[in-house]
Design a protein around this motif. Structure first.
Motif, mmCIF file in Angstrom:
data_model
loop_
_atom_site.group_PDB
_atom_site.id
_atom_site.type_symbol
_atom_site.label_atom_id
_atom_site.label_comp_id
_atom_site.label_asym_id
_atom_site.label_seq_id
_atom_site.Cartn_x
_atom_site.Cartn_y
_atom_site.Cartn_z
ATOM 1 N N ALA A 34 63.540 -17.517 13.042
ATOM 2 C CA ALA A 34 62.744 -17.554 12.054
ATOM 3 C C ALA A 34 61.744 -16.242 12.674
ATOM 4 C CB ALA A 34 61.055 -18.238 11.969
ATOM 5 N N ALA A 35 61.587 -15.357 10.989
ATOM 6 C CA ALA A 35 60.058 -13.947 11.113
ATOM 7 C C ALA A 35 61.725 -12.820 12.053
ATOM 8 C CB ALA A 35 59.012 -14.198 11.242
ATOM 9 N N GLY A 36 61.936 -13.000 12.538
ATOM 10 C CA GLY A 36 62.915 -11.745 13.182
ATOM 11 C C GLY A 36 62.917 -12.674 14.595
ATOM 12 N N HIS A 37 62.335 -13.930 15.133
ATOM 13 C CA HIS A 37 62.895 -13.814 16.413
ATOM 14 C C HIS A 37 62.703 -15.534 17.006
ATOM 15 C CE1 HIS A 37 59.632 -11.314 17.944
ATOM 16 N NE2 HIS A 37 58.385 -11.850 16.193
ATOM 17 N N GLU A 38 63.616 -15.303 17.395
ATOM 18 C CA GLU A 38 64.367 -16.636 18.323
ATOM 19 C C GLU A 38 63.996 -17.672 19.415
ATOM 20 O OE1 GLU A 38 68.358 -17.835 20.217
ATOM 21 O OE2 GLU A 38 68.032 -16.437 18.492
ATOM 22 N N TRP A 39 63.187 -18.850 19.305
ATOM 23 C CA TRP A 39 63.299 -19.625 20.166
ATOM 24 C C TRP A 39 63.604 -20.648 20.698
ATOM 25 C CZ3 TRP A 39 60.342 -18.242 16.358
ATOM 26 C CH2 TRP A 39 59.180 -17.583 16.666
ATOM 27 N N GLU A 40 63.774 -21.156 21.914
ATOM 28 C CA GLU A 40 64.675 -22.469 22.579
ATOM 29 C C GLU A 40 63.682 -23.013 22.709
ATOM 30 O OE1 GLU A 40 68.676 -23.034 25.110
ATOM 31 O OE2 GLU A 40 68.126 -21.294 24.770
ATOM 32 N N LEU A 41 63.573 -24.217 22.332
ATOM 33 C CA LEU A 41 62.744 -25.606 23.170
ATOM 34 C C LEU A 41 63.286 -25.958 22.885
ATOM 35 C CD1 LEU A 41 60.455 -24.472 19.376
ATOM 36 C CD2 LEU A 41 60.329 -23.294 22.141
ATOM 37 N N HIS A 42 62.156 -27.248 24.083
ATOM 38 C CA HIS A 42 62.816 -28.628 23.916
ATOM 39 C C HIS A 42 62.970 -29.575 22.771
ATOM 40 C CE1 HIS A 42 62.480 -32.735 25.769
ATOM 41 N NE2 HIS A 42 62.351 -32.097 26.612
ATOM 42 N N PRO A 43 63.620 -30.397 23.109
ATOM 43 C CA PRO A 43 64.120 -31.382 21.405
ATOM 44 C C PRO A 43 63.577 -31.900 21.179
ATOM 45 C CG PRO A 43 65.875 -32.334 23.580
ATOM 46 C CD PRO A 43 64.488 -30.909 24.601
ATOM 47 N N SER A 44 61.996 -32.216 22.510
ATOM 48 C CA SER A 44 60.754 -32.721 21.617
ATOM 49 C C SER A 44 59.894 -32.356 20.366
ATOM 50 C CB SER A 44 59.912 -33.118 22.482
ATOM 51 O OG SER A 44 59.519 -32.295 23.204
ATOM 52 N N VAL A 45 59.896 -31.445 20.028
ATOM 53 C CA VAL A 45 59.401 -30.540 19.063
ATOM 54 C C VAL A 45 60.669 -30.637 17.861
ATOM 55 C CG1 VAL A 45 58.476 -28.869 20.518
ATOM 56 C CG2 VAL A 45 61.088 -28.571 19.709
ATOM 57 N N ARG A 46 61.796 -31.142 18.050
ATOM 58 C CA ARG A 46 62.349 -30.972 16.836
ATOM 59 C C ARG A 46 61.945 -31.436 15.573
ATOM 60 N NH1 ARG A 46 66.499 -29.491 15.753
ATOM 61 N NH2 ARG A 46 68.473 -30.355 14.198
ATOM 62 N N PRO A 47 61.261 -33.137 16.016
ATOM 63 C CA PRO A 47 60.388 -32.955 14.630
ATOM 64 C C PRO A 47 59.775 -32.437 14.170
ATOM 65 C CG PRO A 47 60.215 -35.066 15.906
ATOM 66 C CD PRO A 47 60.975 -33.587 16.782
ATOM 67 N N ALA A 48 58.782 -31.702 14.337
ATOM 68 C CA ALA A 48 57.347 -30.691 14.169
ATOM 69 C C ALA A 48 58.297 -29.853 13.637
ATOM 70 C CB ALA A 48 56.869 -30.508 15.544
ATOM 71 N N LEU A 49 59.473 -29.180 13.979
ATOM 72 C CA LEU A 49 60.093 -27.455 13.527
ATOM 73 C C LEU A 49 60.337 -28.547 12.484
ATOM 74 C CD1 LEU A 49 61.351 -26.367 16.801
ATOM 75 C CD2 LEU A 49 59.188 -25.932 15.273
ATOM 76 N N GLU A 50 60.829 -29.596 12.162
ATOM 77 C CA GLU A 50 61.696 -30.091 11.170
ATOM 78 C C GLU A 50 60.603 -30.482 9.841
ATOM 79 O OE1 GLU A 50 63.775 -33.274 12.005
ATOM 80 O OE2 GLU A 50 66.056 -32.803 12.295
ATOM 81 N N ALA A 51 60.035 -30.748 10.135
ATOM 82 C CA ALA A 51 58.739 -30.700 9.195
ATOM 83 C C ALA A 51 58.144 -29.393 8.596
ATOM 84 C CB ALA A 51 57.038 -31.343 9.682
ATOM 85 N N LEU A 52 58.053 -28.017 9.350
ATOM 86 C CA LEU A 52 57.648 -27.204 9.587
ATOM 87 C C LEU A 52 58.738 -26.268 8.927
ATOM 88 C CD1 LEU A 52 55.596 -26.169 12.504
ATOM 89 C CD2 LEU A 52 55.107 -26.495 10.903
ATOM 90 N N VAL A 53 59.769 -26.577 8.746
ATOM 91 C CA VAL A 53 60.557 -25.593 8.024
ATOM 92 C C VAL A 53 61.485 -26.549 6.858
ATOM 93 C CG1 VAL A 53 63.456 -25.415 8.145
ATOM 94 C CG2 VAL A 53 61.740 -24.765 10.306
ATOM 95 N N SER A 54 61.059 -27.739 6.953
ATOM 96 C CA SER A 54 61.295 -27.817 5.390
ATOM 97 C C SER A 54 60.425 -27.488 4.275
ATOM 98 C CB SER A 54 61.047 -29.485 4.629
ATOM 99 O OG SER A 54 59.709 -30.563 5.440
ATOM 100 N N SER A 55 58.996 -26.378 4.723
ATOM 101 C CA SER A 55 58.208 -25.679 4.390
ATOM 102 C C SER A 55 56.584 -27.129 3.578
ATOM 103 C CB SER A 55 58.373 -25.510 2.398
ATOM 104 O OG SER A 55 59.847 -25.362 2.369
ATOM 105 N N ALA A 56 56.366 -27.604 4.659
ATOM 106 C CA ALA A 56 55.556 -28.015 4.703
ATOM 107 C C ALA A 56 54.215 -27.130 4.830
ATOM 108 C CB ALA A 56 55.221 -29.883 5.841
#
Length: 139
Positions: free
Chosen positions: A80-102
């Motif tokens: 996002a925004a020209g950057h890339e983050w590789e994160l632990h899978p436990s953050v996936r639900p939070a990121l999915e909520a954010l990516v869905s424009s929440a």
């Protein structure tokens, strides 16, 4: 600077290389690449110039509508925004909520992901520092 025969040979070689590079998912990969480079819209996160505090009432939202989320098992990748983050899978639900424009509070993101508010605040700090997200106070 070359003659017509050399130019034709070069064009043929270029055509072959481009054709070999094409595969069924090339358009989707190109679109994802463009999405991840979208700079989004700048948004201030004042007064949080440094770290985002672990306040469950703070609202976090991505500043770009074109974020890409991939991966599942060993890691999750957010672009996002020209950057890339590789994160632990436990953050996936939070990121999915954010990516869905929440626009969710840190408390809601912690609740949906099983992370602590402090962990979500650390994630928010990283995203805000790269201008991929912004925090705001509830109105």
């Amino acid at each position: 600077m070359a003659g017509p025969a050399e130019g034709a040979a070069y064009a043929e070689q270029l055509r072959k290389e481009v054709t070999e590079a094409l595969h069924p998912h090339v358009v989707a990969e190109f679109a994802a690449s463009l999405d991840a480079r979208d700079p989004g819209r700048p948004a201030p996160s004042l007064p949080h110039i440094g770290d985002v505090p672990a306040d469950p009432e703070l609202i976090l939202a991505l500043t770009t509508a074109r974020a890409a989320l991939e991966g599942a098992d060993a890691s999750v990748v957010l672009r996002a925004a020209g950057h890339e983050w590789e994160l632990h899978p436990s953050v996936r639900p939070a990121l999915e909520a954010l990516v869905s424009s929440a626009h969710l509070t840190l408390g809601d993101l912690a609740g949906c992901s099983g992370l602590t508010v402090e962990q979500v605040a650390a994630l928010a700090t990283e995203l805000v520092s790269k201008e991929a997200a912004a925090v705001s106070h509830p109105r």
